[in-house]
Motif scaffolding. Structure first.
Motif, PDB file in Angstrom:
ATOM      1  N   ARG A   1       0.841  -1.209   0.000  1.00 36.01           N
ATOM      2  CA  ARG A   1       0.000   0.000   0.000  1.00 36.01           C
ATOM      3  C   ARG A   1       0.875   1.258   0.000  1.00 36.01           C
ATOM      4  N   LYS A   2       1.927   1.244   0.837  1.00 34.93           N
ATOM      5  CA  LYS A   2       2.835   2.402   0.913  1.00 34.93           C
ATOM      6  C   LYS A   2       3.499   2.639  -0.437  1.00 34.93           C
ATOM      7  N   LYS A   3       3.921   1.546  -1.082  1.00 37.19           N
ATOM      8  CA  LYS A   3       4.597   1.646  -2.368  1.00 37.19           C
ATOM      9  C   LYS A   3       3.646   2.215  -3.426  1.00 37.19           C
ATOM     10  N   LEU A   4       2.392   1.759  -3.371  1.00 39.55           N
ATOM     11  CA  LEU A   4       1.393   2.241  -4.334  1.00 39.55           C
ATOM     12  C   LEU A   4       1.177   3.747  -4.163  1.00 39.55           C
ATOM     13  N   ILE A   5       1.025   4.169  -2.898  1.00 35.12           N
ATOM     14  CA  ILE A   5       0.809   5.597  -2.624  1.00 35.12           C
ATOM     15  C   ILE A   5       2.006   6.406  -3.125  1.00 35.12           C
ATOM     16  N   PHE A   6       3.208   5.908  -2.868  1.00 35.43           N
ATOM     17  CA  PHE A   6       4.432   6.593  -3.299  1.00 35.43           C
ATOM     18  C   PHE A   6       4.479   6.701  -4.830  1.00 35.43           C
TER      19      PHE A   6
ATOM     20  N   VAL B   1       1.998   6.479  -7.025  1.00 33.69           N
ATOM     21  CA  VAL B   1       0.934   7.346  -7.553  1.00 33.69           C
ATOM     22  C   VAL B   1       1.315   8.813  -7.329  1.00 33.69           C
ATOM     23  N   SER B   2       1.890   9.117  -6.163  1.00 32.40           N
ATOM     24  CA  SER B   2       2.289  10.502  -5.868  1.00 32.40           C
ATOM     25  C   SER B   2       3.346  10.978  -6.860  1.00 32.40           C
TER      26      SER B   2
ATOM     27  N   SER C   1       1.806  11.543 -10.248  1.00 39.07           N
ATOM     28  CA  SER C   1       0.971  12.740 -10.305  1.00 39.07           C
ATOM     29  C   SER C   1       1.842  14.000 -10.365  1.00 39.07           C
TER      30      SER C   1
END
Lengths: 115, 174
Positions: free
Chosen positions: A57-62, A64-65, A68
């Motif tokens: 989850r942390k990797k996905l958020i990173f 995507v950020s 973006s």
């Protein structure tokens, strides 16, 4: 006579081949039977799953950020050049188009040459 | 709970289902990796990496093969990638060092470390793995090819040449 000799050699080869396979199997079976493996309990596996999911989850958020931010930066540059320095904007468009055409042409030529 | 049900639950994010699947297959996976790597420590590390990869990729598991076969496939490719990255020289002394612990573990249980195992240990990984999968686990050449992303013809010739090499080694030692 030669044929018979060949046949005997082939038979010996087959037999030694089979014996080798058998020896490999015996060796591997001893690893299977006697190498000690400690299996952790269910709780350990559950914790491992939770931890791994959190990491994902942390990797996905990173990711995507980062995506973006880069997308916003590129878009800002494009919009800025379009409204303030249109010459640069159209020059960039031209360069990118030439690059894409050149890239695919070279790839096509390489493929044709290889075949 | 049956394996199919566990996989469905795991796909929907159930951590207990994942844990049960891993618990059921852990020993099988580690023992497979021990035969492939000939190193108990590397086998355990790779088993954990395999499980981590499995959590990440569970949505790709179609259920065509058994879950344990899918795990083996992931583990095999992880090991091959790891070895490719290391690009270390296949040095006999080094290899002997690597399987020393496994040898010691077997011998401490009064089990003989056979010449065939030594000979198998000397083979390149991409030759040893198909031999183990074919002659110990009984997978077909096509299945091994699918696991290792190679043609079944290539696998067949590697298995054949590998066994010839082991035979030669055994004769030298015998």
């Amino acid at each position: 006579m030669d044929e018979r000799k060949e046949e005997i050699e082939k038979e010996n080869l087959d037999e030694s081949f089979f014996t080798t396979i058998k020896e490999i199997e015996v060796g591997l079976e001893s690893v299977e039977q006697y190498a000690p493996v400690y299996t952790p309990n269910l709780e350990w596996f559950e914790n491992m799953v939770v931890e791994k999911k959190q990491q994902l989850r942390k990797k996905l958020i990173f990711d995507v950020s980062i995506f973006s931010i880069v997308a916003l930066l590129v878009l800002s540059v494009v919009l800025f050049t379009l409204y303030n320095i249109p010459v640069v904007f159209f020059a960039l468009q031209g360069l990118v188009a030439i690059f894409i055409i050149g890239y695919f042409s070279i790839r096509l030529i390489k493929q044709v040459k290889e075949t | 709970m049956e394996e199919g049900e566990l996989i469905r639950s795991a796909k929907s994010g159930d951590k207990s289902a994942f844990a049960m699947l891993f618990h059921q297959n852990y020993s099988f996976l580690v023992k497979y990796l021990m035969k492939v790597t000939m190193n108990p420590d590397t086998a355990e590390e790779l088993a954990q990496e395999t499980m981590a990869r499995c959590i990440e990729k569970i949505h790709l598991y179609q259920g065509k093969s058994k879950f344990s076969s899918w795990l083996i496939s992931i583990a095999t490719n992880l090991y091959i990638d790891q070895q490719r990255k290391k690009k270390r020289e296949k040095n006999w002394q080094q290899q002997e060092e690597i399987y020393r612990k496994l040898k010691w573990q077997l011998e401490s249980r009064n089990e003989e470390w056979t010449d065939a195992l030594s000979a198998l240990g000397k083979l390149a990984d991409d030759v040893r793995i198909p031999i183990i999968l074919k002659h110990y686990y009984g997978y077909s050449y096509d299945e091994i090819g699918e696991m290792m992303k190679l043609s079944s013809g290539t696998i067949k010739s590697r298995v054949h040449n590998g066994i010839l090499a082991v035979r030669k080694e055994l004769r030298l030692n015998g």
